[in-house]
Design an enzyme around this catalytic site. Structure first.
Site, PDB file in Angstrom:
ATOM      1  N   GLY A 118       2.231   2.598  10.747  1.00  0.00           N
ATOM      2  CA  GLY A 118       3.203   3.682  10.601  1.00  0.00           C
ATOM      3  C   GLY A 118       3.890   4.077  11.894  1.00  0.00           C
ATOM      4  O   GLY A 118       4.540   5.125  11.960  1.00  0.00           O
ATOM      5  N   SER A 120       3.136  -1.724  10.404  1.00  0.00           N
ATOM      6  CA  SER A 120       4.579  -1.777  10.638  1.00  0.00           C
ATOM      7  C   SER A 120       5.172  -3.159  10.355  1.00  0.00           C
ATOM      8  O   SER A 120       6.128  -3.577  11.031  1.00  0.00           O
ATOM      9  CB  SER A 120       4.925  -1.315  12.062  1.00  0.00           C
ATOM     10  OG  SER A 120       4.489   0.027  12.249  1.00  0.00           O
ATOM     11  N   HIS A 147      -9.655   1.459   4.512  1.00  0.00           N
ATOM     12  CA  HIS A 147      -8.411   1.666   5.263  1.00  0.00           C
ATOM     13  C   HIS A 147      -8.675   2.641   6.404  1.00  0.00           C
ATOM     14  O   HIS A 147      -9.436   3.598   6.245  1.00  0.00           O
ATOM     15  CB  HIS A 147      -7.317   2.203   4.328  1.00  0.00           C
ATOM     16  CG  HIS A 147      -5.964   2.172   4.960  1.00  0.00           C
ATOM     17  ND1 HIS A 147      -5.558   3.107   5.878  1.00  0.00           N
ATOM     18  CD2 HIS A 147      -4.942   1.299   4.834  1.00  0.00           C
ATOM     19  CE1 HIS A 147      -4.337   2.812   6.283  1.00  0.00           C
ATOM     20  NE2 HIS A 147      -3.942   1.716   5.666  1.00  0.00           N
ATOM     21  N   GLU A 200      -7.039   5.004   7.578  1.00  0.00           N
ATOM     22  CA  GLU A 200      -6.763   6.416   7.287  1.00  0.00           C
ATOM     23  C   GLU A 200      -7.989   7.052   6.622  1.00  0.00           C
ATOM     24  O   GLU A 200      -8.353   8.184   6.927  1.00  0.00           O
ATOM     25  CB  GLU A 200      -5.505   6.532   6.415  1.00  0.00           C
ATOM     26  CG  GLU A 200      -4.248   6.286   7.250  1.00  0.00           C
ATOM     27  CD  GLU A 200      -3.056   5.764   6.464  1.00  0.00           C
ATOM     28  OE1 GLU A 200      -3.067   5.795   5.219  1.00  0.00           O
ATOM     29  OE2 GLU A 200      -2.092   5.295   7.121  1.00  0.00           O
ATOM     30  N   GLY A 225       2.812  -0.956   4.290  1.00  0.00           N
ATOM     31  CA  GLY A 225       2.884   0.446   3.904  1.00  0.00           C
ATOM     32  C   GLY A 225       4.329   0.857   3.705  1.00  0.00           C
ATOM     33  O   GLY A 225       4.941   0.600   2.662  1.00  0.00           O
ATOM     34  N   GLY A 226       4.922   1.468   4.746  1.00  0.00           N
ATOM     35  CA  GLY A 226       6.277   2.031   4.668  1.00  0.00           C
ATOM     36  C   GLY A 226       7.315   1.105   4.044  1.00  0.00           C
ATOM     37  O   GLY A 226       8.082   1.518   3.164  1.00  0.00           O
ATOM     38  N   GLU A 233      -5.592  -4.553  10.456  1.00  0.00           N
ATOM     39  CA  GLU A 233      -4.595  -3.505  10.658  1.00  0.00           C
ATOM     40  C   GLU A 233      -4.922  -2.721  11.925  1.00  0.00           C
ATOM     41  O   GLU A 233      -5.703  -1.758  11.871  1.00  0.00           O
ATOM     42  CB  GLU A 233      -4.583  -2.554   9.459  1.00  0.00           C
ATOM     43  CG  GLU A 233      -4.221  -3.222   8.154  1.00  0.00           C
ATOM     44  CD  GLU A 233      -3.601  -2.236   7.175  1.00  0.00           C
ATOM     45  OE1 GLU A 233      -2.481  -2.484   6.736  1.00  0.00           O
ATOM     46  OE2 GLU A 233      -4.230  -1.205   6.881  1.00  0.00           O
ATOM     47  N   ASN A 237       0.879  -1.172   0.000  1.00  0.00           N
ATOM     48  CA  ASN A 237       0.000   0.000   0.000  1.00  0.00           C
ATOM     49  C   ASN A 237       0.916   1.221   0.000  1.00  0.00           C
ATOM     50  O   ASN A 237       1.471   1.580   1.029  1.00  0.00           O
ATOM     51  CB  ASN A 237      -0.888  -0.018   1.259  1.00  0.00           C
ATOM     52  CG  ASN A 237      -1.718   1.245   1.380  1.00  0.00           C
ATOM     53  OD1 ASN A 237      -1.792   2.044   0.439  1.00  0.00           O
ATOM     54  ND2 ASN A 237      -2.339   1.439   2.535  1.00  0.00           N
ATOM     55  N   TRP A 238       1.068   1.821  -1.184  1.00  0.00           N
ATOM     56  CA  TRP A 238       2.003   2.949  -1.314  1.00  0.00           C
ATOM     57  C   TRP A 238       1.447   4.256  -0.753  1.00  0.00           C
ATOM     58  O   TRP A 238       2.163   5.241  -0.670  1.00  0.00           O
ATOM     59  CB  TRP A 238       2.370   3.153  -2.778  1.00  0.00           C
ATOM     60  CG  TRP A 238       3.374   2.170  -3.299  1.00  0.00           C
ATOM     61  CD1 TRP A 238       4.007   1.178  -2.604  1.00  0.00           C
ATOM     62  CD2 TRP A 238       3.876   2.086  -4.644  1.00  0.00           C
ATOM     63  NE1 TRP A 238       4.867   0.492  -3.427  1.00  0.00           N
ATOM     64  CE2 TRP A 238       4.805   1.029  -4.682  1.00  0.00           C
ATOM     65  CE3 TRP A 238       3.635   2.802  -5.816  1.00  0.00           C
ATOM     66  CZ2 TRP A 238       5.492   0.676  -5.847  1.00  0.00           C
ATOM     67  CZ3 TRP A 238       4.305   2.457  -6.978  1.00  0.00           C
ATOM     68  CH2 TRP A 238       5.221   1.399  -6.986  1.00  0.00           C
ATOM     69  N   LYS A 239       0.156   4.263  -0.438  1.00  0.00           N
ATOM     70  CA  LYS A 239      -0.495   5.488   0.063  1.00  0.00           C
ATOM     71  C   LYS A 239      -0.200   6.649  -0.895  1.00  0.00           C
ATOM     72  O   LYS A 239      -0.143   6.426  -2.103  1.00  0.00           O
ATOM     73  CB  LYS A 239      -0.039   5.769   1.497  1.00  0.00           C
ATOM     74  CG  LYS A 239      -0.222   4.539   2.389  1.00  0.00           C
ATOM     75  CD  LYS A 239      -0.054   4.786   3.842  1.00  0.00           C
ATOM     76  CE  LYS A 239      -0.247   3.466   4.597  1.00  0.00           C
ATOM     77  NZ  LYS A 239      -0.191   3.618   6.029  1.00  0.00           N
TER      78      LYS A 239
HETATM   79  P1  PGA Z   1       2.626   0.568   7.593  1.00  0.00           P
HETATM   80  O1  PGA Z   1       1.196   0.765   6.879  1.00  0.00           O
HETATM   81  O2  PGA Z   1       3.184  -0.739   7.098  1.00  0.00           O
HETATM   82  O3  PGA Z   1       3.457   1.747   7.150  1.00  0.00           O
HETATM   83  O4  PGA Z   1       2.395   0.538   9.050  1.00  0.00           O
HETATM   84  C1  PGA Z   1       0.338  -0.315   6.675  1.00  0.00           C
HETATM   85  C2  PGA Z   1      -0.960   0.176   6.069  1.00  0.00           C
HETATM   86  O5  PGA Z   1      -1.441   1.240   6.467  1.00  0.00           O
HETATM   87  O6  PGA Z   1      -1.529  -0.503   5.195  1.00  0.00           O
END
Ligand code: PGA
Length: 279
Positions: free
Chosen positions: A196, A235, A121, A123, A256-257, A190, A37-39
């Site tokens: 994050g 994470s 998600h 977010e 994500g990251g 999640e 997930n590159w956001k």
């Molecule tokens: P993260 O994000 O790996 O940076 O914690 C995961 C996500 O939000 O899908």
């Protein structure tokens, strides 16, 4: 004659057991996913570079979810690379088309090569006001269009600390999956506190929660629940991936990251590919 009836019955019994075991094996044979997930990150050039370097694996279904404007270039770069990598959107609108400025429809996602879409998600639940009713509409639209929804659920730190995790996850699942009969979905657990932050859930806690999620999926879909992949997200990285891959109800990760750099994303793919070979 007596003997042949006996052997006939024995065959019948063996066949019946074989079918049952075969069925069980099939149900346990869930797909393993490593999904990026590159956001809101990356340019077209950075996307080109990523797909030049990243190597997929045939033991794992690898999917990359870039932001909307990168989907078509990403589709072309994946084709060029010849790697078996799937493409997914990060969001989708619930309507077929129309006056919805700034939105992307499910058929538009399909048109640029997507097979998957992330829905709900945390977010988006936080800043775009997505609730379970909206998530349910989006999931139905994705399925209707032939996209596999990656449905995100998870509790906040306050919900965790007040022992409401199971209640929250159950409400999110029943809401997102209302009136659905197809289990052709992916669930991503999640925990909001882990996204994050570098504070990933321990593999033991994630496994326990995934087992709970599967029990709720069983209430909704019955036996089909055994074939639904449940991914962990929050994470996840190259260093903790092996712990997750060893757990029976953790069928991959949503990253994500650590998905932004080809080498770290590939590191995670390799961990899950190895886990699958051993199983
Ligand atoms: P993260 O994000 O790996 O940076 O914690 C995961 C996500 O939000 O899908």
């Amino acid at each position: 004659m007596g003997q042949s009836i006996e052997s006939y019955i024995k065959h019948l019994v063996r066949d019946a057991i074989g079918h049952t075991l075969g069925g069980l094996e099939l149900q346990r044979d869930r797909k393993t996913y490593v999904i990026a997930n590159w956001k809101m990150n990356k340019t077209v050039n950075e996307t080109a570079e990523f797909f030049q370097y990243v190597k997929s694996s045939k033991n794992v279904s690898v999917v990359v979810c870039p932001s909307a404007q990168l989907l078509y270039p990403a589709h072309l770069f994946i084709k060029q690379s010849g790697q078996p990598i799937g493409l997914g959107g990060q969001n989708v609108h619930w309507a077929d088309k129309g006056a919805y400025t700034g939105e992307t429809s499910a058929s538009m996602l399909k048109d640029v090569g997507c097979e998957y879409v992330i829905i709900g998600h945390s977010e988006r639940r936080q800043y775009a006001g997505e609730d379970d009713v909206l998530v349910n509409k989006k999931v139905k639209q994705a399925l209707k269009t032939g996209l596999t929804p990656i449905i995100c659920i998870g509790e906040t730190v306050d919900e965790k600390n007040s022992a409401r995790t199971e209640q929250v996850l159950s409400t999110q699942l029943f809401g997102a999956l209302k009136d659905l009969h197809s289990g052709d979905i992916i669930i991503a657990y999640e925990p909001v506190w882990a996204i994050g932050t570098g504070q990933s859930a321990t593999a033991e806690l994630a496994q326990q929660t995934h087992a709970f999620i599967r029990s709720v999926l069983k209430q909704i879909f019955g036996g089909q629940a055994d074939s639904i992949s449940i991914l962990y997200g929050g994470s996840a990285n190259e260093n903790n991936a092996a712990d997750y891959s060893g757990m029976p109800d953790i069928d991959g990760v949503l990253v994500g990251g650590a998905s932004l750099q080809a080498h770290s994303f590939e590191g995670i793919i390799n961990v899950f590919a190895k886990g699958d070979q051993n199983s």
